[in-house]
Design a protein around this motif. Structure first.
Motif, mmCIF file in Angstrom:
data_model
loop_
_atom_site.group_PDB
_atom_site.id
_atom_site.type_symbol
_atom_site.label_atom_id
_atom_site.label_comp_id
_atom_site.label_asym_id
_atom_site.label_seq_id
_atom_site.Cartn_x
_atom_site.Cartn_y
_atom_site.Cartn_z
ATOM 1 N N THR A 245 0.980 -1.195 0.083
ATOM 2 C CA THR A 245 -0.068 -0.041 -0.081
ATOM 3 C C THR A 245 0.969 1.260 -0.280
ATOM 4 N N ALA A 246 0.535 2.232 -0.735
ATOM 5 C CA ALA A 246 1.519 3.430 -1.023
ATOM 6 C C ALA A 246 0.761 4.852 -0.709
ATOM 7 N N THR A 247 1.475 5.452 -0.269
ATOM 8 C CA THR A 247 1.063 7.017 -0.150
ATOM 9 C C THR A 247 2.148 7.809 -0.603
ATOM 10 N N SER A 248 2.029 8.904 -1.195
ATOM 11 C CA SER A 248 3.290 9.944 -1.767
ATOM 12 C C SER A 248 3.268 11.185 -0.662
ATOM 13 N N TYR A 249 4.409 11.493 -0.395
ATOM 14 C CA TYR A 249 4.810 12.805 0.170
ATOM 15 C C TYR A 249 5.898 13.549 -0.402
ATOM 16 N N THR A 250 5.856 14.666 -0.081
ATOM 17 C CA THR A 250 7.156 15.615 -0.394
ATOM 18 C C THR A 250 7.503 16.514 0.425
ATOM 19 N N LYS A 251 8.485 17.188 0.070
ATOM 20 C CA LYS A 251 8.881 18.339 0.968
ATOM 21 C C LYS A 251 7.706 19.277 1.303
ATOM 22 N N GLN A 252 7.012 19.556 0.477
ATOM 23 C CA GLN A 252 5.761 20.447 0.438
ATOM 24 C C GLN A 252 4.616 19.899 1.262
ATOM 25 N N HIS A 253 4.469 18.717 1.262
ATOM 26 C CA HIS A 253 3.397 17.889 1.968
ATOM 27 C C HIS A 253 3.851 16.674 2.712
ATOM 28 N N PRO A 254 4.386 17.184 3.759
ATOM 29 C CA PRO A 254 5.164 15.723 4.367
ATOM 30 C C PRO A 254 3.893 14.811 4.951
ATOM 31 N N LEU A 255 4.478 13.697 5.381
ATOM 32 C CA LEU A 255 3.659 12.718 6.083
ATOM 33 C C LEU A 255 2.968 13.311 7.243
ATOM 34 N N ILE A 256 1.598 12.931 7.275
ATOM 35 C CA ILE A 256 0.983 13.438 8.519
ATOM 36 C C ILE A 256 1.084 12.545 9.720
ATOM 37 N N PRO A 257 1.169 12.975 10.936
ATOM 38 C CA PRO A 257 1.493 12.501 12.148
ATOM 39 C C PRO A 257 0.417 11.234 12.136
ATOM 40 N N GLY A 258 0.561 10.137 12.505
ATOM 41 C CA GLY A 258 -0.339 8.879 12.672
ATOM 42 C C GLY A 258 -0.367 8.113 11.320
ATOM 43 N N ILE A 259 0.443 8.545 10.450
ATOM 44 C CA ILE A 259 0.164 7.899 9.031
ATOM 45 C C ILE A 259 -0.086 6.339 9.168
#
Length: 324
Positions: A245-259
């Protein structure tokens, strides 16, 4: 210690570099900060083998592997839409970026994909490397003196080398270079290249199959902001089910807490899988998941400069070129 070729890395590119060095009877040593080898397709520990991230192979690539004596299993591809929308934009983290290759779109557009959970082990065997131990020594790089051709490791080992094959991320190259005059020039090149990327957070599960579908890969897609996951890929091996299972993230939109909890909750909501049934669970960050397009002329100038100092860029994230 005198070494002809020092390979920095421990993934597929490092394995190939070691193999080529062996063909030319060169004394070679690979070093990496990680304990296990295999890079993104490193096997997770435990009784049941499962790679920590997916690496799917098309039919042409499968034919090449067959020529090496490596058989891979090929599957029909089924697409299941959980929520329609701008799927491409979601896979790149909702930012404006022109990527070289969107692997998720490539996989969706394939009628068949091939996969082998033990691909790296089989490559090692094909290249006649021991499969029972890593291909590298575990150490970090403290310093690379390109004038004296000396490499210093975190273990205290000093290596006098002839050439370096660098397979680590291109943007990390200057941090250990010496003298500063060379380091500054490399940094100027990297600034011109404007390297950008989309990172991937992969949740891998291995569970018992209730209804095994031996010849099918199912790719689930969710294309709106209502869910953090954008892709879930399920396939079966014997009586086991592997889910990536994949989710994408970037410097502009980092991973949320509790991902982690969010992903598990969403998988249960969409009735794709239940983490309670999982025999094995693992979370992996693939920092350089999707690479942006860059100026090839500047990159070639940089490669030539480095080769003049006996440093060879090799592999996807070192050369910043998507490879099959």
């Amino acid at each position: 210690m005198d070494i002809d070729v020092v390979v920095i890395g421990s993934g597929i590119s490092a394995l190939k570099a070691l193999y080529v060095a062996k063909l030319y009877n060169r004394n070679a040593l690979a070093v990496d900060v990680h304990g296990g080898d295999g890079g993104y397709i490193q096997l997770l520990d435990g009784e049941d083998a499962v790679a920590k991230a997916p690496l799917f192979i098309d039919l042409d690539e499968a034919d090449f592997l067959h020529s090496l004596g490596i058989d891979v299993k090929c599957y029909e591809v089924k697409h299941s839409v959980l929520k329609s929308g701008n799927y491409v934009l979601k896979t790149v983290g909702f930012i404006d970026i022109d990527v070289q290759m969107n692997w998720f779109i490539r996989w969706l557009n394939s009628n068949k994909l091939c996969f082998d959970v033990e691909l790296f082990t089989k490559l090692k065997k094909s290249y006649e490397f021991p499969t029972y131990r890593p291909i590298h020594s575990v150490a970090n790089i403290r310093k690379i003196d390109v004038e004296k051709k000396i490499l210093a490791l975190s273990t205290g080992t000093i290596i006098k080398y002839s050439k370096i094959v660098y397979t680590w991320p291109l943007e990390l190259l200057p941090q250990n270079l010496y003298p500063n005059s060379i380091k500054n020039i490399i940094e100027q090149f990297l600034n011109q290249l404007e390297l950008k990327y989309v990172s991937l957070y992969i949740y891998t599960t291995l569970a018992k199959s209730i209804e095994p579908k031996e010849n099918l890969i199912t790719i689930y897609t969710h294309a709106t902001k209502a869910s953090k996951i954008h892709t879930a890929i399920a396939l079966h091996l014997h009586n086991k089910k592997i889910m990536y299972t994949a989710t994408s993230y970037t410097k502009q939109h980092p991973l949320i807490p509790g991902i982690r909890e969010k992903i598990v909750s969403e998988l249960k909501k969409h009735r794709i899988t239940n983490s309670i049934d999982a025999l094995k669970k693992h979370y992996t960050n693939i920092t350089y998941g999707l690479l942006n397009k860059i100026n090839e002329n500047i990159l070639k100038e940089l490669e030539q400069l480095l080769e003049n100092h006996d440093i060879i860029l090799f592999g996807r994230i070192a050369q910043w070129r998507e490879k099959t």
